[in-house]
Motif scaffolding. Structure first.
Motif, PDB file in Angstrom:
ATOM      1  N   GLU A 252      72.670  60.514  13.813  1.00  0.00           N
ATOM      2  CA  GLU A 252      71.570  61.362  13.355  1.00  0.00           C
ATOM      3  C   GLU A 252      70.633  61.733  14.500  1.00  0.00           C
ATOM      4  OE1 GLU A 252      69.494  63.675  10.782  1.00  0.00           O
ATOM      5  OE2 GLU A 252      71.389  62.670  10.353  1.00  0.00           O
ATOM      6  N   TYR A 253      70.333  60.782  15.382  1.00  0.00           N
ATOM      7  CA  TYR A 253      69.418  60.991  16.504  1.00  0.00           C
ATOM      8  C   TYR A 253      69.925  62.093  17.440  1.00  0.00           C
ATOM      9  CZ  TYR A 253      66.168  59.693  20.264  1.00  0.00           C
ATOM     10  OH  TYR A 253      65.190  59.687  21.237  1.00  0.00           O
TER      11      TYR A 253
ATOM     12  N   LEU B 116      69.128  52.128  19.748  1.00  0.00           N
ATOM     13  CA  LEU B 116      69.660  52.666  18.496  1.00  0.00           C
ATOM     14  C   LEU B 116      70.727  51.655  18.069  1.00  0.00           C
ATOM     15  CD1 LEU B 116      69.915  56.388  19.559  1.00  0.00           C
ATOM     16  CD2 LEU B 116      68.428  55.481  17.774  1.00  0.00           C
ATOM     17  N   ARG B 117      70.422  50.849  17.079  1.00  0.00           N
ATOM     18  CA  ARG B 117      71.297  49.728  16.714  1.00  0.00           C
ATOM     19  C   ARG B 117      72.236  50.032  15.551  1.00  0.00           C
ATOM     20  NH1 ARG B 117      70.149  45.209  19.558  1.00  0.00           N
ATOM     21  NH2 ARG B 117      68.073  44.997  20.456  1.00  0.00           N
ATOM     22  N   GLU B 118      71.946  51.060  14.802  1.00  0.00           N
ATOM     23  CA  GLU B 118      72.806  51.446  13.678  1.00  0.00           C
ATOM     24  C   GLU B 118      73.558  52.725  14.054  1.00  0.00           C
ATOM     25  OE1 GLU B 118      73.320  49.684  10.948  1.00  0.00           O
ATOM     26  OE2 GLU B 118      71.870  48.161  11.603  1.00  0.00           O
TER      27      GLU B 118
ATOM     28  N   ASN C 169      77.545  47.359  20.339  1.00  0.00           N
ATOM     29  CA  ASN C 169      77.414  48.199  19.145  1.00  0.00           C
ATOM     30  C   ASN C 169      76.002  48.773  19.043  1.00  0.00           C
ATOM     31  OD1 ASN C 169      80.004  48.298  17.973  1.00  0.00           O
ATOM     32  ND2 ASN C 169      79.760  46.185  17.317  1.00  0.00           N
ATOM     33  N   HIS C 170      75.583  49.425  20.132  1.00  0.00           N
ATOM     34  CA  HIS C 170      74.289  50.083  20.165  1.00  0.00           C
ATOM     35  C   HIS C 170      74.281  51.119  21.288  1.00  0.00           C
ATOM     36  CE1 HIS C 170      73.645  46.702  23.014  1.00  0.00           C
ATOM     37  NE2 HIS C 170      72.964  47.615  23.697  1.00  0.00           N
TER      38      HIS C 170
ATOM     39  N   TRP D 217      76.843  55.247  23.014  1.00  0.00           N
ATOM     40  CA  TRP D 217      77.137  54.151  22.106  1.00  0.00           C
ATOM     41  C   TRP D 217      78.200  53.297  22.779  1.00  0.00           C
ATOM     42  CZ3 TRP D 217      74.810  52.583  17.746  1.00  0.00           C
ATOM     43  CH2 TRP D 217      75.456  51.602  16.986  1.00  0.00           C
ATOM     44  N   HIS D 218      78.019  51.987  22.815  1.00  0.00           N
ATOM     45  CA  HIS D 218      79.006  51.143  23.487  1.00  0.00           C
ATOM     46  C   HIS D 218      79.177  49.813  22.767  1.00  0.00           C
ATOM     47  CE1 HIS D 218      75.104  50.145  25.267  1.00  0.00           C
ATOM     48  NE2 HIS D 218      75.591  48.950  25.536  1.00  0.00           N
TER      49      HIS D 218
END
Length: 133
Positions: free
Chosen positions: A130-131, A122-124, A50-51, A97-98
């Motif tokens: 957004e990034y 990127l953890r959220e 989840n990041h 994201w995985h």
């Protein structure tokens, strides 16, 4: 931007003597490996990951058991891969994201192109979207 894909490793051996699976930098691994880690003893059905990474490339391999890997590209493309053999891995480029769902006493090894650096994560999920907006 690269997408995730399956990598097949060279496999040799026999049931009576055992097997050898081979991953080579510059052949099956498309980057210089700077870090490796493994996960084990993960309870059945647990989801990890989840990041996403901003720069790090990875290859995930299920040495034992089964791991369901769901990936999402910045453009929203979602793919699901099922790792059930040490003869295959999934290449994860940066920006993906995985999440990994572990089953059947899964043991996973991960090859990384970079050393651990918290700023690479990127953890959220909202930050990820957004990034790459």
């Amino acid at each position: 931007m690269k997408s995730p894909y399956i990598i097949n490793f060279q496999h040799t051996g026999s049931a009576e003597f055992g097997y050898l699976d081979i991953a080579e930098v510059g052949k099956t691994i498309p980057f210089e490996v700077k870090r490796m880690f493994w996960t084990h003893s993960v309870p059945n059905g647990i989801v990890r990951g989840n990041h996403a990474h901003k720069a790090t490339e990875q290859i995930l391999i299920a040495i034992e058991g089964r791991i369901i890997v769901t990936t999402e590209m910045p453009d929203g493309q979602i793919d699901t891969f099922e790792l059930t053999s040490s003869t295959q891995g999934i290449y994860l480029p940066p920006h993906v994201w995985h999440r990994m769902e572990y089953h059947d006493n899964a043991v996973q090894i991960v090859f990384c192109s970079g050393l651990f650096e918290e700023a690479d994560y990127l953890r959220e999920y909202t930050d990820y979207k957004e990034y790459y907006k």
